[in-house]
Motif scaffolding. Structure first.
Motif, mmCIF file in Angstrom:
data_model
loop_
_atom_site.group_PDB
_atom_site.id
_atom_site.type_symbol
_atom_site.label_atom_id
_atom_site.label_comp_id
_atom_site.label_asym_id
_atom_site.label_seq_id
_atom_site.Cartn_x
_atom_site.Cartn_y
_atom_site.Cartn_z
ATOM 1 N N GLY A 192 125.326 5.765 -11.466
ATOM 2 C CA GLY A 192 125.627 4.298 -11.147
ATOM 3 C C GLY A 192 124.801 3.824 -9.966
ATOM 4 O O GLY A 192 125.030 2.658 -9.709
ATOM 5 N N ASP A 193 123.674 4.480 -9.812
ATOM 6 C CA ASP A 193 122.581 3.791 -8.741
ATOM 7 C C ASP A 193 121.782 2.805 -9.915
ATOM 8 O O ASP A 193 121.616 3.117 -11.123
ATOM 9 C CB ASP A 193 121.465 5.076 -8.448
ATOM 10 C CG ASP A 193 122.042 5.636 -7.163
ATOM 11 O OD1 ASP A 193 123.183 5.311 -6.700
ATOM 12 O OD2 ASP A 193 121.426 6.938 -6.889
ATOM 13 N N LEU A 194 121.239 1.809 -8.918
ATOM 14 C CA LEU A 194 120.576 0.904 -9.557
ATOM 15 C C LEU A 194 119.142 1.097 -8.913
ATOM 16 O O LEU A 194 119.037 1.013 -7.606
ATOM 17 C CB LEU A 194 120.893 -0.611 -9.293
ATOM 18 C CG LEU A 194 120.066 -1.866 -9.772
ATOM 19 C CD1 LEU A 194 119.789 -1.868 -11.211
ATOM 20 C CD2 LEU A 194 120.837 -2.933 -9.098
ATOM 21 N N VAL A 195 117.774 0.949 -9.654
ATOM 22 C CA VAL A 195 116.584 1.044 -8.970
ATOM 23 C C VAL A 195 116.044 -0.222 -9.240
ATOM 24 O O VAL A 195 115.884 -0.756 -10.617
ATOM 25 C CB VAL A 195 115.836 2.280 -9.603
ATOM 26 C CG1 VAL A 195 114.471 2.190 -9.000
ATOM 27 C CG2 VAL A 195 116.462 3.768 -8.995
ATOM 28 N N GLN A 196 115.435 -0.750 -8.355
ATOM 29 C CA GLN A 196 114.884 -2.230 -8.461
ATOM 30 C C GLN A 196 113.460 -2.164 -7.655
ATOM 31 O O GLN A 196 113.373 -1.845 -6.496
ATOM 32 C CB GLN A 196 115.547 -3.289 -8.146
ATOM 33 C CG GLN A 196 115.073 -4.476 -8.308
ATOM 34 C CD GLN A 196 115.173 -5.015 -9.710
ATOM 35 O OE1 GLN A 196 115.780 -4.591 -10.609
ATOM 36 N NE2 GLN A 196 113.845 -5.602 -9.959
ATOM 37 N N LEU A 197 112.480 -2.957 -8.142
ATOM 38 C CA LEU A 197 111.456 -3.136 -7.268
ATOM 39 C C LEU A 197 111.667 -4.185 -6.464
ATOM 40 O O LEU A 197 112.208 -5.312 -6.774
ATOM 41 C CB LEU A 197 110.075 -3.358 -8.242
ATOM 42 C CG LEU A 197 109.447 -2.422 -8.938
ATOM 43 C CD1 LEU A 197 108.247 -2.913 -9.748
ATOM 44 C CD2 LEU A 197 108.889 -1.255 -7.822
ATOM 45 N N ILE A 198 111.246 -4.013 -4.990
ATOM 46 C CA ILE A 198 111.609 -5.129 -3.927
ATOM 47 C C ILE A 198 110.491 -5.607 -3.414
ATOM 48 O O ILE A 198 109.331 -4.647 -3.206
ATOM 49 C CB ILE A 198 112.388 -4.576 -2.874
ATOM 50 C CG1 ILE A 198 113.823 -4.173 -3.729
ATOM 51 C CG2 ILE A 198 112.849 -5.560 -1.836
ATOM 52 C CD1 ILE A 198 114.769 -5.263 -4.263
ATOM 53 N N ARG A 199 110.140 -6.931 -3.297
ATOM 54 C CA ARG A 199 109.050 -7.379 -2.477
ATOM 55 C C ARG A 199 109.667 -7.827 -0.889
ATOM 56 O O ARG A 199 110.838 -8.058 -0.726
ATOM 57 C CB ARG A 199 108.684 -8.852 -2.826
ATOM 58 C CG ARG A 199 107.698 -8.500 -4.205
ATOM 59 C CD ARG A 199 107.455 -10.039 -4.812
ATOM 60 N NE ARG A 199 106.837 -9.786 -5.987
ATOM 61 C CZ ARG A 199 105.875 -10.510 -6.520
ATOM 62 N NH1 ARG A 199 105.245 -11.374 -5.973
ATOM 63 N NH2 ARG A 199 105.195 -10.329 -7.718
ATOM 64 N N PRO A 200 108.565 -7.417 0.037
ATOM 65 C CA PRO A 200 109.135 -7.982 1.194
ATOM 66 C C PRO A 200 109.692 -9.487 1.554
ATOM 67 O O PRO A 200 108.958 -10.346 0.681
ATOM 68 C CB PRO A 200 108.011 -7.799 2.368
ATOM 69 C CG PRO A 200 106.809 -7.061 1.503
ATOM 70 C CD PRO A 200 107.366 -7.172 -0.075
ATOM 71 N N ALA A 201 110.376 -9.752 2.327
ATOM 72 C CA ALA A 201 110.932 -11.245 2.380
ATOM 73 C C ALA A 201 109.757 -11.828 2.871
ATOM 74 O O ALA A 201 109.119 -11.559 3.724
ATOM 75 C CB ALA A 201 112.186 -11.157 3.255
#
Length: 156
Positions: free
Chosen positions: A70-79
Motif C-alpha cells: 500500500g505504500d507509494l514511493v515518489q521522487l520529490i523536489r524541494p518546494a
C-alpha cells in the motif's frame, strides 16, 4: 547544477498519509490526504535541505526503497517556496502546542494578550497576519519563534 530530488515513501494511515524520506534522518511529515501530503513533502524536504552543507546523502534508487503493501514511493523536489498552506500549518501547530504546554485556552490567551478572540481565530485560519509587535507578544506568551508568521518575508 543538477536538481536535488529524493525518494519519499507515502504510508497510508487511518486518516492521513505519513511521508518519510529514507535517506534523510528526521525528514518526516504528513498530510490529511495525498495532495496535502505531496505539498508537505516538498516543504519538509526544503526545510531539511536548508542546513548549509555541500554534502547531502546520495538519493537511494527507487528500486531499492523498502516499502510495505500500500505504500507509494515518489521522487520529490524541494518546494521552490513555502506554500501558504504549510506556513499556516506551522503557525497553527505552534499556537496550539503553546496553549497546551501553558495550559491555556484560546480565550485565556486572548485576555492576557488584550485581543479579541476573533483576532486570534483569524490568525489561526490564515485570514490575517499579525503585526510584528503582536507576533512577538503571541510568540513570547506561547514560547515559539515569531519568525514563523513572516517566513515569506525572509525567503530568497
Amino acid at each position: 547544477m543538477k536538481p536535488i530530488v529524493y525518494p519519499a515513501v507515502f504510508h497510508k494511515e487511518e486518516n492521513a498519509y505519513l511521508v518519510e524520506f529514507p535517506d534523510l534522518p528526521g525528514c518526516i511529515t504528513y498530510g490529511n490526504d495525498l495532495i496535502e501530503a505531496f505539498l508537505m513533502a516538498g516543504d519538509a524536504l526544503k526545510t531539511w535541505l536548508c542546513d548549509p552543507t555541500d554534502e547531502y546523502p546520495a538519493p537511494t534508487p527507487l528500486s531499492e526503497i523498502k516499502r510495505q503493501e500500500g505504500d507509494l514511493v515518489q521522487l520529490i523536489r524541494p518546494a521552490l517556496y513555502r506554500t501558504e498552506y504549510a506556513k499556516q500549518y506551522w503557525i497553527e501547530e505552534a499556537i496550539e502546542k503553546g496553549l497546551e504546554e501553558r495550559r491555556l485556552t484560546q480565550e485565556q490567551a486572548c485576555i492576557i494578550l488584550g485581543i479579541e478572540p476573533t483576532y486570534l481565530k483569524d490568525i489561526l485560519s490564515g485570514t490575517i497576519t499579525p503585526t510584528h509587535e503582536m507576533a512577538e507578544r503571541i510568540a513570547l506568551l506561547l514560547d515559539f519563534d515569531p519568525k514563523i508568521f513572516f517566513l515569506d518575508d525572509e525567503e530568497e
